[in-house]
Design an enzyme around this catalytic site. Structure first.
Site, PDB file in Angstrom:
ATOM      1  CG  ASP A 114     -21.705  48.630 -13.695  1.00  0.00           C
ATOM      2  OD1 ASP A 114     -22.468  48.057 -12.901  1.00  0.00           O
ATOM      3  OD2 ASP A 114     -20.865  48.027 -14.398  1.00  0.00           O
ATOM      4  CG  ASP A 116     -24.714  45.881 -12.474  1.00  0.00           C
ATOM      5  OD1 ASP A 116     -24.377  45.279 -11.446  1.00  0.00           O
ATOM      6  OD2 ASP A 116     -24.478  45.446 -13.610  1.00  0.00           O
ATOM      7  CG  ASP A 123     -19.298  46.681 -11.008  1.00  0.00           C
ATOM      8  OD1 ASP A 123     -19.141  47.088  -9.840  1.00  0.00           O
ATOM      9  OD2 ASP A 123     -20.254  45.966 -11.353  1.00  0.00           O
ATOM     10  NE  ARG A 170     -21.129  42.247  -5.746  1.00  0.00           N
ATOM     11  CZ  ARG A 170     -21.799  41.960  -6.850  1.00  0.00           C
ATOM     12  NH1 ARG A 170     -21.927  42.869  -7.802  1.00  0.00           N
ATOM     13  NH2 ARG A 170     -22.353  40.778  -7.003  1.00  0.00           N
TER      14      ARG A 170
END
Length: 310
Positions: free
Chosen positions: A118, A147, A151, A204
């Site tokens: 991330d 990724d 997050d 997302r």
């Protein structure tokens, strides 16, 4: 006075934003988010220096000068502010991880191409403010080559993601990492997203499991999916601009249980329909905020989000 000036800046896209203006939203609650304000300020110019300073056990403001080449993630401990110098400082190739630590601010950084990881991970962390950054990769590689960009997982709380440019990516911002993690996540994952620009993205933006998210005054354009509420999450989506987004808001698919969403005062141009299967009960966030007129959102966000404004 600061609050009045900040509201003026939000309403007027030409107005400068205050460098010392604090967060809005969940990061203000339960004692607030101050980062490294209680400690000294240092400047780093290498990946190794950043690792050393971010790993110290004492409060500190860490200024990154230039673009640092890295891999993997730098672990950021409690009471840290990491801020870029000027409009073109940050990280490429790696990212930052706030895991089991609290009270962290990340601002004014360009973080790009985080291979296999991330750009920013928030995991079992409280009081995090992610503000005025630019985060991106590409969609030319396989969906798992990178990724996430932001997050937020493992029962993290009191997080605000504001005034960022987030673009050119597959799996953008996940809140709650797995359908089977409800035992840990239920009652947590409180996140505010405001005044971000999300563009050229697949999914997302954000996707929320179990938690409570307030998504307001963001500008979404040229994306496949938009806001996704899953696994009983409560999401309030208001005052946003959606342009050329195939599914702006949905509460179903990809999880074993649907989420909940409240949709109000959003603008849609060239979009497909929403897919809201369950209307939520989260209508009144537990903090003060100013909702900009939807007609001003795209211009204000485009002009003021990203680096070089603080």
């Amino acid at each position: 006075m600061k609050a009045l000036l900040l509201v003026a800046a939000m309403l007027n896209p030409a107005a400068p934003l205050l460098a010392d203006a604090g967060p809005i939203g969940y990061a203000t609650l339960a004692g607030g988010t101050t980062g490294g304000a209680a400690g000294p300020t240092v400047t780093v110019t290498t990946w190794a220096q950043l690792k050393t300073e971010a790993g110290k056990k004492t409060p500190e403001t860490i200024r990154i000068n230039g673009i640092l080449q890295g891999s993997g993630q730098v672990q950021v401990r409690n009471d840290k502010t990491i801020v870029g110098v000027g409009a073109n400082s940050g990280i490429t190739g790696g990212g930052l991880k706030i895991s089991h630590y609290d009270n962290v601010i990340i601002r004014n950084l360009k973080i790009s191409f985080p291979v296999g990881t991330d750009a920013i991970t928030v995991q079992d962390a409280q009081h995090v403010w992610i503000d005025h950054n630019e985060l991106w990769s590409d969609r030319a590689h396989d969906i798992d080559y990178y990724d996430g960009l932001v997050d937020i997982t493992h029962a993290s709380d009191w997080v605000t993601v504001s005034w960022n440019k987030i673009h050119d990516h597959w799996k953008t911002s996940l809140v709650g990492h797995d359908d089977d993690n409800g035992g840990e996540d239920t009652g947590h994952l409180t996140v505010t997203y405001h005044h971000n620009e999300f563009y050229n993205l697949d999914a997302r933006t954000p996707s929320v499991r179990f938690g409570t998210a307030h998504v307001f005054n963001n500008y979404f354009h040229n994306n496949v999916n938009g806001v996704h509420s899953r696994m009983g999450a409560q999401v309030l989506v208001e005052g946003n601009v959606f342009t050329n987004v195939q599914t702006p808001i949905k509460t179903t698919t990809l999880s074993v249980a649907d989420g909940y969403a409240v949709e109000r005062n959003n603008s849609y141009t060239g979009c497909g329909p929403n897919n809201i299967t369950r209307t939520g009960s989260f209508t009144n966030p537990p903090y003060a905020y100013t909702l900009d007129p939807v007609s001003s959102v795209a211009a204000a966000v485009t002009a003021n989000a990203g680096t070089g404004h603080i």
